[in-house]
Design a protein around this motif. Structure first.
Motif, PDB file in Angstrom:
ATOM      1  N   TRP A  91      25.352  33.528  39.851  1.00  0.00           N
ATOM      2  CA  TRP A  91      24.641  34.653  40.462  1.00  0.00           C
ATOM      3  C   TRP A  91      25.091  34.850  41.914  1.00  0.00           C
ATOM      4  O   TRP A  91      25.382  33.873  42.618  1.00  0.00           O
ATOM      5  N   LEU A  92      25.128  36.086  42.329  1.00  0.00           N
ATOM      6  CA  LEU A  92      25.450  36.434  43.708  1.00  0.00           C
ATOM      7  C   LEU A  92      24.315  37.271  44.279  1.00  0.00           C
ATOM      8  O   LEU A  92      23.803  38.173  43.605  1.00  0.00           O
ATOM      9  N   GLY A 144      14.903  38.543  46.589  1.00  0.00           N
ATOM     10  CA  GLY A 144      15.607  39.808  46.532  1.00  0.00           C
ATOM     11  C   GLY A 144      16.299  40.040  45.193  1.00  0.00           C
ATOM     12  O   GLY A 144      15.800  39.640  44.140  1.00  0.00           O
ATOM     13  N   VAL A 145      17.490  40.659  45.251  1.00  0.00           N
ATOM     14  CA  VAL A 145      18.240  41.043  44.053  1.00  0.00           C
ATOM     15  C   VAL A 145      19.476  40.166  43.943  1.00  0.00           C
ATOM     16  O   VAL A 145      20.167  39.927  44.942  1.00  0.00           O
ATOM     17  N   HIS A 146      19.765  39.710  42.704  1.00  0.00           N
ATOM     18  CA  HIS A 146      20.971  38.934  42.439  1.00  0.00           C
ATOM     19  C   HIS A 146      21.747  39.584  41.301  1.00  0.00           C
ATOM     20  O   HIS A 146      21.153  40.208  40.407  1.00  0.00           O
ATOM     21  N   LEU A 147      23.073  39.382  41.329  1.00  0.00           N
ATOM     22  CA  LEU A 147      23.976  39.953  40.342  1.00  0.00           C
ATOM     23  C   LEU A 147      24.761  38.855  39.661  1.00  0.00           C
ATOM     24  O   LEU A 147      25.272  37.946  40.313  1.00  0.00           O
ATOM     25  N   SER A 148      24.854  38.987  38.292  1.00  0.00           N
ATOM     26  CA  SER A 148      25.723  38.096  37.522  1.00  0.00           C
ATOM     27  C   SER A 148      26.736  38.953  36.793  1.00  0.00           C
ATOM     28  O   SER A 148      26.394  39.994  36.241  1.00  0.00           O
ATOM     29  N   VAL A 149      28.000  38.515  36.818  1.00  0.00           N
ATOM     30  CA  VAL A 149      29.051  39.234  36.088  1.00  0.00           C
ATOM     31  C   VAL A 149      29.573  38.401  34.941  1.00  0.00           C
ATOM     32  O   VAL A 149      30.568  38.768  34.311  1.00  0.00           O
ATOM     33  N   ASP A 150      28.932  37.254  34.668  1.00  0.00           N
ATOM     34  CA  ASP A 150      29.379  36.390  33.575  1.00  0.00           C
ATOM     35  C   ASP A 150      28.234  36.054  32.631  1.00  0.00           C
ATOM     36  O   ASP A 150      28.142  34.946  32.108  1.00  0.00           O
ATOM     37  N   ASN A 187      27.727  41.393  30.082  1.00  0.00           N
ATOM     38  CA  ASN A 187      27.980  40.278  31.004  1.00  0.00           C
ATOM     39  C   ASN A 187      27.485  40.576  32.416  1.00  0.00           C
ATOM     40  O   ASN A 187      27.378  39.673  33.246  1.00  0.00           O
ATOM     41  N   ARG A 188      27.227  41.850  32.700  1.00  0.00           N
ATOM     42  CA  ARG A 188      26.757  42.221  34.032  1.00  0.00           C
ATOM     43  C   ARG A 188      25.242  42.386  33.981  1.00  0.00           C
ATOM     44  O   ARG A 188      24.705  43.195  33.205  1.00  0.00           O
ATOM     45  N   VAL A 189      24.542  41.571  34.830  1.00  0.00           N
ATOM     46  CA  VAL A 189      23.078  41.520  34.784  1.00  0.00           C
ATOM     47  C   VAL A 189      22.532  41.587  36.210  1.00  0.00           C
ATOM     48  O   VAL A 189      23.066  40.948  37.124  1.00  0.00           O
ATOM     49  N   LEU A 190      21.496  42.383  36.408  1.00  0.00           N
ATOM     50  CA  LEU A 190      20.765  42.418  37.679  1.00  0.00           C
ATOM     51  C   LEU A 190      19.446  41.680  37.509  1.00  0.00           C
ATOM     52  O   LEU A 190      18.769  41.810  36.484  1.00  0.00           O
ATOM     53  N   LEU A 191      19.062  40.908  38.567  1.00  0.00           N
ATOM     54  CA  LEU A 191      17.828  40.125  38.526  1.00  0.00           C
ATOM     55  C   LEU A 191      16.981  40.465  39.749  1.00  0.00           C
ATOM     56  O   LEU A 191      17.475  40.445  40.877  1.00  0.00           O
TER      57      LEU A 191
END
Length: 317
Positions: free
Chosen positions: A297-298, A286-292, A276-280
């Motif tokens: 995305w954050l 830049g870089v975004h984070l998903s925890v779902d 569920n945790r993904v880096l883009l």
């Protein structure tokens, strides 16, 4: 030009593996200079004859003798102590020097006990004959006669033998250890060769994902070395390959979107233990984070710049 935000799972991946087969090389140490070990000759540490007619008398200062008789037999006892033998015994020969009066009749050598002493040995105290080890059809005058006693000599230790006439009425004198050319035990050991075997195994595997073009490579190497004289014992230390990344949730799909202000997705990195945790990584956002699993995305990676080519997870986060 459409833009992609990640809500897609990894597609079915395929594995390409290249394995380098194990190879083994055996190397034999050179033989010792001079070839196989030379025979080692041991002199007797005790010897004496015993006489049936004089059963209580000790003859430690006299020559050895053999004589056959129902009431006046004569036998001779000889004892040796071996030491310094490095390998298994291949051959052991008892050598006796016959004096000027030999015999044309048969002689036998038997194993016997070692608890007697040269000055204490008499017919009454002499140990009994053990297993018969060898025979000779006669004892020629003034010659060496050999008896094969290999079966009774196991290596380093103390061994005793008794020499007696098998039949007939005449006798023969044999040189004792107090005389020139006394009894000898000649021992030959087996030559030993040390063999060293080294085995090296290397395996390399490459996994390719069709959805995000993510490539991971793992390599494992194992090396084992064993050295032995008569047998080989192998120990092995193997570094296991990396575990494959977990698959993302199966209920995700690709869709177009503009969550990152346009541009392209350069790299997608799933967490090694939590799908569920993904880096883009993007080319302008830049870089975004998903925890779902990619639903939301954050932004992350302040100070890293806008154009990010690739991302990896911190080993402890």
């Amino acid at each position: 030009m459409s833009r992609l935000t990640l809500r897609a799972p990894w597609a079915r991946s395929f594995l390409a593996a290249v394995v380098v087969a194990a190879s083994a090389v055996a190397v034999a140490d050179p033989r010792p200079a001079g070839g196989a070990p030379a025979p080692v000759t041991f002199g007797a540490v005790a010897d004496a004859r015993v006489e049936q007619k004089r059963a209580s008398k000790n003859f430690h200062d006299d020559p050895l003798r053999v004589e056959h008789s129902s009431s006046a037999a004569v036998m001779s006892y000889v004892k040796f102590t071996t030491s310094g033998l490095a390998g298994p015994v291949a051959s052991a020969k008892l050598r006796l020097r016959v004096a000027a009066n030999g015999t044309s009749q048969g002689v036998a050598v038997n194993a016997t006990g070692t608890g007697w002493t040269e000055k204490g040995l008499t017919w009454k105290t002499a140990p009994a004959k053990g297993v018969q080890l060898a025979t000779a059809p006669h004892l020629p005058d003034s010659t060496w006669v050999e008896f094969d006693v290999t079966s009774a000599v196991s290596g380093n230790g103390t061994f005793a033998f008794v020499v007696s006439k098998i039949s007939g009425s005449d006798g023969a004198d044999i040189n004792s250890r107090e005389q020139t050319n006394g009894p000898q035990l000649v021992v030959t050991t087996t030559d030993t060769t040390t063999t060293t075997t080294t085995t090296t195994t290397t395996s390399t595997s490459t996994t390719t994902s069709t959805s995000t073009s993510t490539t991971s490579t793992s390599t494992s190497t194992s090396t084992s070395t064993s050295t032995s004289t008569s047998s080989t014992t192998t120990t092995s230390t193997t570094q296991p390959p990396f575990n494959p990344l977990p698959l993302p949730p199966t209920n995700t799909a690709w869709r177009a979107g503009d969550a990152f202000g346009g541009g392209y997705t350069n790299y997608v990195r799933f967490h090694p233990t939590d799908p569920n945790r993904v880096l883009l990584a993007t080319d302008i956002a830049g870089v975004h984070l998903s925890v779902d699993g990619g639903t939301t995305w954050l932004p992350r990676g302040r100070g890293a710049g806008d154009h990010i080519a690739s991302v990896v997870w911190h080993p402890t986060r």
